[in-house]
Scaffold this active site. Structure first.
Site, PDB file in Angstrom:
ATOM      1  N   LEU A 134       0.839  -1.187   0.000  1.00  0.00           N
ATOM      2  CA  LEU A 134       0.000   0.000   0.000  1.00  0.00           C
ATOM      3  C   LEU A 134       0.878   1.241   0.000  1.00  0.00           C
ATOM      4  CD1 LEU A 134      -2.666  -0.968   2.713  1.00  0.00           C
ATOM      5  CD2 LEU A 134      -2.836  -1.235   0.222  1.00  0.00           C
ATOM      6  N   ASP A 135       0.385   2.316  -0.624  1.00  0.00           N
ATOM      7  CA  ASP A 135       1.080   3.594  -0.557  1.00  0.00           C
ATOM      8  C   ASP A 135       1.263   4.003   0.903  1.00  0.00           C
ATOM      9  OD1 ASP A 135       1.045   3.694  -3.294  1.00  0.00           O
ATOM     10  OD2 ASP A 135      -0.670   5.053  -3.412  1.00  0.00           O
ATOM     11  N   ARG A 136       2.245   4.813   1.155  1.00  0.00           N
ATOM     12  CA  ARG A 136       2.575   5.223   2.522  1.00  0.00           C
ATOM     13  C   ARG A 136       1.369   5.756   3.278  1.00  0.00           C
ATOM     14  NH1 ARG A 136       6.675  10.199   4.238  1.00  0.00           N
ATOM     15  NH2 ARG A 136       6.263  10.083   6.486  1.00  0.00           N
TER      16      ARG A 136
END
Length: 293
Positions: A134-136
């Site tokens: 997942l993106d940050r």
């Protein structure tokens, strides 16, 4: 040493190699085993992968534990474990935590924390693999393979986009229609972390359903049919409704301090048991506060 057993339920004799391919072991792992990283046994006897097996016979794979990757540092910061067994770890990643080490953070990402968790719990294998990233600033469920056999076994489902991943997204404006399938290729922008819809990009498909609307926002359930970088963010921006809080893609900044995107559910078939696995993660407070205004 770890052991995995399968009973051959076919009706014609096959080689161990063919049977292992049928149950889901990848070519790379089979090659590693062939050259000494494990053995196949039948009736307590080690057999080469060319051995013919008969219907009803049992094949046992014995593998060596995988030692830790010295390049991945240990972090003892906590993780929220949703599920764990011998092969899988499902965790609820908080927003703001990177998935894997990179130039700006190599010591306290989700992968660092998972490694620390496995070391603390004396796990035999210490090279976990994030099957989902997942993106940050996206929160929610992440599936992790605890060993290379499970990583190899799940790869077919990953490659064929058979993991059902659902997200809650809150976008700007009132989105119509209430259900749609966005099919638009995504490519990179040179010297930028941004992605954009472009005809020479990689094919991408995102499906959404409207759940509720507010004065100037819409809550969506989103399903990924492909897995491109920033795919949900790019597609929703492309149709004129960027995620709330998504600074990179021009989303409004007044209601939330990060992109309003949460990986809320995950389902897949466990390749070892052939049983369906389903997991949920509650919406974090910063997103639920918007919906409850």
């Amino acid at each position: 040493m770890a052991e995995y057993q399968w009973q051959y339920k076919g009706d014609k004799p096959v080689t161990i190699k063919r049977f292992m391919s049928q149950v889901g072991l990848g070519h790379r792992l089979l090659a590693d085993i062939k050259y000494g990283d494990g053995v196949f046994r039948m009736n307590a006897k080690v057999e080469p992968i060319t051995t013919i097996i008969e219907p009803g016979e049992v094949v046992t794979l014995v593998t060596k534990p995988v030692t830790e990757d010295s390049e991945v540092e240990i972090s003892n910061e906590p993780i929220e474990v949703v599920f764990e067994d011998a092969n899988w770890l499902v965790v609820n990643k908080p927003a703001g935590l990177s998935s894997i080490p990179g130039p700006t953070n190599s010591t306290d990402t989700l992968l660092n924390r998972v490694k620390g968790y496995l070391v603390t719990n004396n796990a035999p294998d210490l090279r976990p693999t994030l099957i989902i990233r997942l993106d940050r600033f996206t929160s929610g469920l992440v599936l992790i393979a605890k060993n290379r056999v499970s990583q190899s076994m799940i790869s077919h489902q990953v490659e064929n986009h058979e993991l059902d991943k659902r997200y809650t997204a809150i976008v700007s404006g009132i989105l119509e229609p209430e259900h749609d399938l966005i099919e638009a290729s995504i490519g990179q922008i040179e010297n930028s972390p941004r992605r954009v819809v472009r005809p020479d990009g990689k094919k991408a498909k995102t499906e959404y359903w409207v759940k509720q609307t507010g004065a100037d926002w819409t809550e969506l359930e989103v399903k990924l049919h492909t897995g491109r970088t920033h795919q949900i963010r790019v597609h929703l921006t492309h149709i004129g409704h960027p995620l709330l809080g998504d600074e990179l893609y021009g989303g409004p900044q007044d209601l939330i301090a990060r992109q309003a995107l949460h990986a809320k559910s995950l389902s897949f078939v466990d390749p070892f048991t052939q049983q369906p696995m389903e997991f949920q993660a509650e919406l974090p407070k910063d997103m639920s506060d918007i919906l409850n205004r």
